[in-house]
Design an enzyme around this catalytic site. Structure first.
Site, PDB file in Angstrom:
ATOM      1  N   ASP A  13       0.814  -1.224   0.000  1.00  6.91           N
ATOM      2  CA  ASP A  13       0.000   0.000   0.000  1.00  6.91           C
ATOM      3  C   ASP A  13       0.841   1.266   0.000  1.00  6.91           C
ATOM      4  O   ASP A  13       0.463   2.281   0.592  1.00  6.91           O
ATOM      5  CB  ASP A  13      -0.971   0.020   1.207  1.00  6.91           C
ATOM      6  CG  ASP A  13      -1.781  -1.245   1.293  1.00  6.91           C
ATOM      7  OD1 ASP A  13      -2.293  -1.671   0.250  1.00  6.91           O
ATOM      8  OD2 ASP A  13      -1.883  -1.820   2.387  1.00  6.91           O
ATOM      9  N   LYS A  16       1.959   2.157  -5.064  1.00 12.58           N
ATOM     10  CA  LYS A  16       2.594   1.635  -6.286  1.00 12.58           C
ATOM     11  C   LYS A  16       1.698   1.831  -7.498  1.00 12.58           C
ATOM     12  O   LYS A  16       2.171   2.150  -8.580  1.00 12.58           O
ATOM     13  CB  LYS A  16       2.886   0.129  -6.156  1.00 12.58           C
ATOM     14  CG  LYS A  16       3.958  -0.224  -5.160  1.00 12.58           C
ATOM     15  CD  LYS A  16       4.147  -1.722  -5.080  1.00 12.58           C
ATOM     16  CE  LYS A  16       2.967  -2.480  -4.556  1.00 12.58           C
ATOM     17  NZ  LYS A  16       2.631  -2.241  -3.139  1.00 12.58           N
ATOM     18  N   HIS A  41      -5.666  -2.003  -6.806  1.00 14.00           N
ATOM     19  CA  HIS A  41      -5.597  -0.561  -6.839  1.00 14.00           C
ATOM     20  C   HIS A  41      -6.718   0.041  -7.662  1.00 14.00           C
ATOM     21  O   HIS A  41      -7.302  -0.612  -8.520  1.00 14.00           O
ATOM     22  CB  HIS A  41      -4.218  -0.035  -7.247  1.00 14.00           C
ATOM     23  CG  HIS A  41      -3.684  -0.606  -8.507  1.00 14.00           C
ATOM     24  ND1 HIS A  41      -2.678  -1.528  -8.528  1.00 14.00           N
ATOM     25  CD2 HIS A  41      -4.024  -0.382  -9.781  1.00 14.00           C
ATOM     26  CE1 HIS A  41      -2.423  -1.839  -9.782  1.00 14.00           C
ATOM     27  NE2 HIS A  41      -3.214  -1.158 -10.551  1.00 14.00           N
ATOM     28  N   GLN A 225       2.187  -6.021  -3.109  1.00 12.29           N
ATOM     29  CA  GLN A 225       2.558  -6.023  -1.687  1.00 12.29           C
ATOM     30  C   GLN A 225       3.873  -5.244  -1.470  1.00 12.29           C
ATOM     31  O   GLN A 225       4.156  -4.342  -2.230  1.00 12.29           O
ATOM     32  CB  GLN A 225       2.645  -7.445  -1.125  1.00 12.29           C
ATOM     33  CG  GLN A 225       1.292  -8.155  -1.018  1.00 12.29           C
ATOM     34  CD  GLN A 225       0.866  -8.887  -2.268  1.00 12.29           C
ATOM     35  OE1 GLN A 225       1.667  -9.535  -2.908  1.00 12.29           O
ATOM     36  NE2 GLN A 225      -0.382  -8.775  -2.627  1.00 12.29           N
ATOM     37  N   THR A 240       3.051 -12.324   3.267  1.00 16.80           N
ATOM     38  CA  THR A 240       2.260 -13.004   2.250  1.00 16.80           C
ATOM     39  C   THR A 240       3.074 -14.229   1.810  1.00 16.80           C
ATOM     40  O   THR A 240       4.163 -14.483   2.327  1.00 16.80           O
ATOM     41  CB  THR A 240       1.878 -12.048   1.097  1.00 16.80           C
ATOM     42  OG1 THR A 240       0.906 -12.705   0.278  1.00 16.80           O
ATOM     43  CG2 THR A 240       3.079 -11.620   0.261  1.00 16.80           C
ATOM     44  N   SER A 414       5.416  12.154  -4.986  1.00 15.22           N
ATOM     45  CA  SER A 414       3.982  12.258  -5.204  1.00 15.22           C
ATOM     46  C   SER A 414       3.375  13.118  -4.100  1.00 15.22           C
ATOM     47  O   SER A 414       3.596  12.875  -2.915  1.00 15.22           O
ATOM     48  CB  SER A 414       3.377  10.849  -5.210  1.00 15.22           C
ATOM     49  OG  SER A 414       1.985  10.935  -5.214  1.00 15.22           O
TER      50      SER A 414
HETATM   51  P1  IMP Z   1      -2.416 -12.845   2.186  1.00 13.40           P
HETATM   52  O1  IMP Z   1      -1.501 -12.317   1.145  1.00 13.40           O
HETATM   53  O2  IMP Z   1      -3.882 -12.652   1.868  1.00 13.40           O
HETATM   54  O3  IMP Z   1      -2.101 -14.265   2.570  1.00 13.40           O
HETATM   55  O4  IMP Z   1      -2.191 -11.985   3.540  1.00 13.40           O
HETATM   56  C1  IMP Z   1      -0.981 -12.058   4.270  1.00 13.40           C
HETATM   57  C2  IMP Z   1      -0.600 -10.698   4.823  1.00 13.40           C
HETATM   58  O5  IMP Z   1      -0.232  -9.842   3.752  1.00 13.40           O
HETATM   59  C3  IMP Z   1      -1.725  -9.983   5.589  1.00 13.40           C
HETATM   60  O6  IMP Z   1      -1.143  -9.217   6.619  1.00 13.40           O
HETATM   61  C4  IMP Z   1      -2.298  -9.053   4.531  1.00 13.40           C
HETATM   62  O7  IMP Z   1      -2.945  -7.935   5.111  1.00 13.40           O
HETATM   63  C5  IMP Z   1      -1.031  -8.652   3.786  1.00 13.40           C
HETATM   64  N1  IMP Z   1      -1.293  -8.242   2.404  1.00 13.40           N
HETATM   65  C6  IMP Z   1      -1.571  -9.024   1.340  1.00 13.40           C
HETATM   66  N2  IMP Z   1      -1.729  -8.294   0.230  1.00 13.40           N
HETATM   67  C7  IMP Z   1      -1.541  -7.017   0.584  1.00 13.40           C
HETATM   68  C8  IMP Z   1      -1.550  -5.781  -0.139  1.00 13.40           C
HETATM   69  O8  IMP Z   1      -1.745  -5.716  -1.362  1.00 13.40           O
HETATM   70  N3  IMP Z   1      -1.282  -4.662   0.599  1.00 13.40           N
HETATM   71  C9  IMP Z   1      -1.006  -4.710   1.925  1.00 13.40           C
HETATM   72  N4  IMP Z   1      -0.991  -5.831   2.637  1.00 13.40           N
HETATM   73  C10 IMP Z   1      -1.254  -6.980   1.981  1.00 13.40           C
END
Ligand code: IMP
Length: 429
Positions: A13, A16, A41, A225, A240, A414
């Site tokens: 977040d 990007k 996004h 991510q 993740t 930005s």
């Molecule tokens: P998962 O990817 O759904 O397995 O989540 C694992 C961790 O990664 C959790 O803390 C999610 O909140 C975080 N996470 C997954 N995708 C994103 C993203 O696009 N932005 C921010 N955090 C993410």
């Protein structure tokens, strides 16, 4: 530069999407290489708002090629939903404009059931996943029992693989997680139907990229991510399930490391995190609330409020090292307007000792206390500033401080959500 990788330097977040969208204008090919529809996004195109979780934003430019590489995990219903939604709004998504790797793994209904069931069972110690089945899908990939996009196109192979694996998954869902077993026929029929619709998009992404490179195309690898969510280098287990660092672009798209020319790290001017896990500079006071409200810090995939805190310079330096960053883009700088003083974490204290790197043990990370450097803030509205020299003195000082601390140049700044609220000092292409 011909091949540019964009990655997040924090916990995702970082903004990007906006920078990718901006650089897409110069790119010929845009590639996703890891993650899945846990990312997301919002893009405003022709005055309409679109939320994309899987398809790169290059899709709005008909002459560009958008690729989803083998390292991505694909939920076919989500992908088809995105294609349909775009086409309904008059944006054609023909094969060739979008292609997906035959080697990408499929998110199956049991992956989502297991993701939810496990998180519910864990209760307080849960990861806080997005619930999209991402982790369970990558687990099956590594365990060599995953189902790939290419497998779906072969009816007999798909039938055999699904029937073998579903028996095990249903056992786990029913007996361990206390859930409802899933129906073979329902999954088989719906996935075969979706497979037929996806078939024209399926390709060998590595070969496509090699062809593009030979033709001198500009290629943008779009990371999802952030570095601290990397399965190997992040705050494990609160991460993740993919390699979010720049090296992931190589194995996740099928290109060698010598083909990458530039790695741009996206760094938010402060820090946010969604889900569980340690976050040394997290704020629980009105300053954190100020960042959340001014920055609109609510998840674009799950809508969850994001945890907010000061910029963590240690995390940033880790990102420089782990990604081999060439330069930085600083985002959401305007959100800091009105905060004085500003703080940047420059080291941690761990059990009375000063340390300058994140420890490998999660228990140690949880005990870290940030050591801050204070910098003067600014009060002026910077959201309309177009040139670096026109930023307030203290704002420029903050930028220069980050640059020196990270040891790499800041090339993009930005100052607001819109495309034109961006100061480009140097374009990576
Ligand atoms: P998962 O990817 O759904 O397995 O989540 C694992 C961790 O990664 C959790 O803390 C999610 O909140 C975080 N996470 C997954 N995708 C994103 C993203 O696009 N932005 C921010 N955090 C993410």
């Amino acid at each position: 530069m011909a091949s540019v990788v964009i990655v997040g330097t924090q916990w995702g977040d970082e903004g990007k999407g906006k920078i990718v969208d901006l650089l897409t204008a110069q790119a010929d090919v845009i590639v996703r290489f890891q993650g899945g529809n846990n990312a997301g996004h919002t893009i405003v195109f022709d005055g309409k708002k679109f939320i994309l979780h899987l398809i790169p934003s290059g899709i709005f430019h008909q002459e560009k090629k958008c690729l989803i590489g083998n390292g991505v995990v694909i939920d076919p219903a989500v992908l088809l939903g995105e294609i349909e939604n775009l086409e309904r709004e008059g944006i054609p998504v023909p094969p060739g404009h979008l292609n997906i790797s035959e080697r990408a793994h499929l998110i199956m209904p049991y992956h989502k059931a297991i993701d939810h069931g496990r998180e519910a069972k864990k209760g307080k110690t849960k990861i806080g996943t997005t619930g999209r089945g991402i982790g369970p899908c990558y687990e099956d990939k590594i365990a060599r029992r995953g189902i790939k996009v290419g497998d779906l196109l072969d009816e007999e192979l798909f039938r055999a693989k699904l029937s073998e694996i579903l028996e095990e998954k249903n056992f786990y869902i029913e007996k361990y997680l206390g859930g409802e077993p899933l129906s073979f026929q329902e999954i088989f029929d719906s996935y075969r139907q979706m497979g037929e619709r996806l078939a024209p998009y399926v390709t060998n992404v590595s070969v496509e990229l090699e062809k593009a490179r030979q033709q001198g195309a500009k290629i943008l690898f779009e990371g999802a991510q952030g570095t601290q969510l990397d399965i190997d280098h992040g705050t494990y287990p609160f991460v993740t399930s993919s390699n979010t660092v720049a090296g992931g672009a190589c194995h996740g798209a099928g290109v060698g490391p010598t083909t990458i020319d530039f790695v741009l790290g996206i760094c938010k001017a402060y820090t946010t995190r969604v889900g569980g896990g340690p976050f040394p500079t997290e704020l629980f006071d009105e300053t954190g609330e100020y960042m959340r409200e001014r920055g609109g810090e609510y998840g674009s995939t799950t809508g969850r409020p994001r945890r907010c805190g000061w910029l963590d310079g240690v995390v940033l330096k880790e990102a420089v090292r782990l990604n081999g960053l060439s330069a930085l883009a600083i985002t959401k700088l305007d959100v800091l307007t009105g905060l004085d003083p500003l703080k940047v974490c420059v080291a941690y204290e761990l059990d009375g000792k000063q340390i300058e790197n994140l420890p490998g043990s999660i228990r140690a990370v949880e005990r870290l206390k940030p050591i801050y450097e204070e910098l003067p803030g600014w009060q002026e509205d910077i959201s309309k500033v177009e040139h670096f020299e026109d930023l307030p003195d203290n704002c420029r000082r903050y930028i220069r401080y980050i640059e020196e601390f990270a040891g790499i140049p800041i090339q993009i700044i930005s100052v607001g959500p819109a495309r034109n609220q961006t100061i480009i000092l140097k374009n990576p292409f």
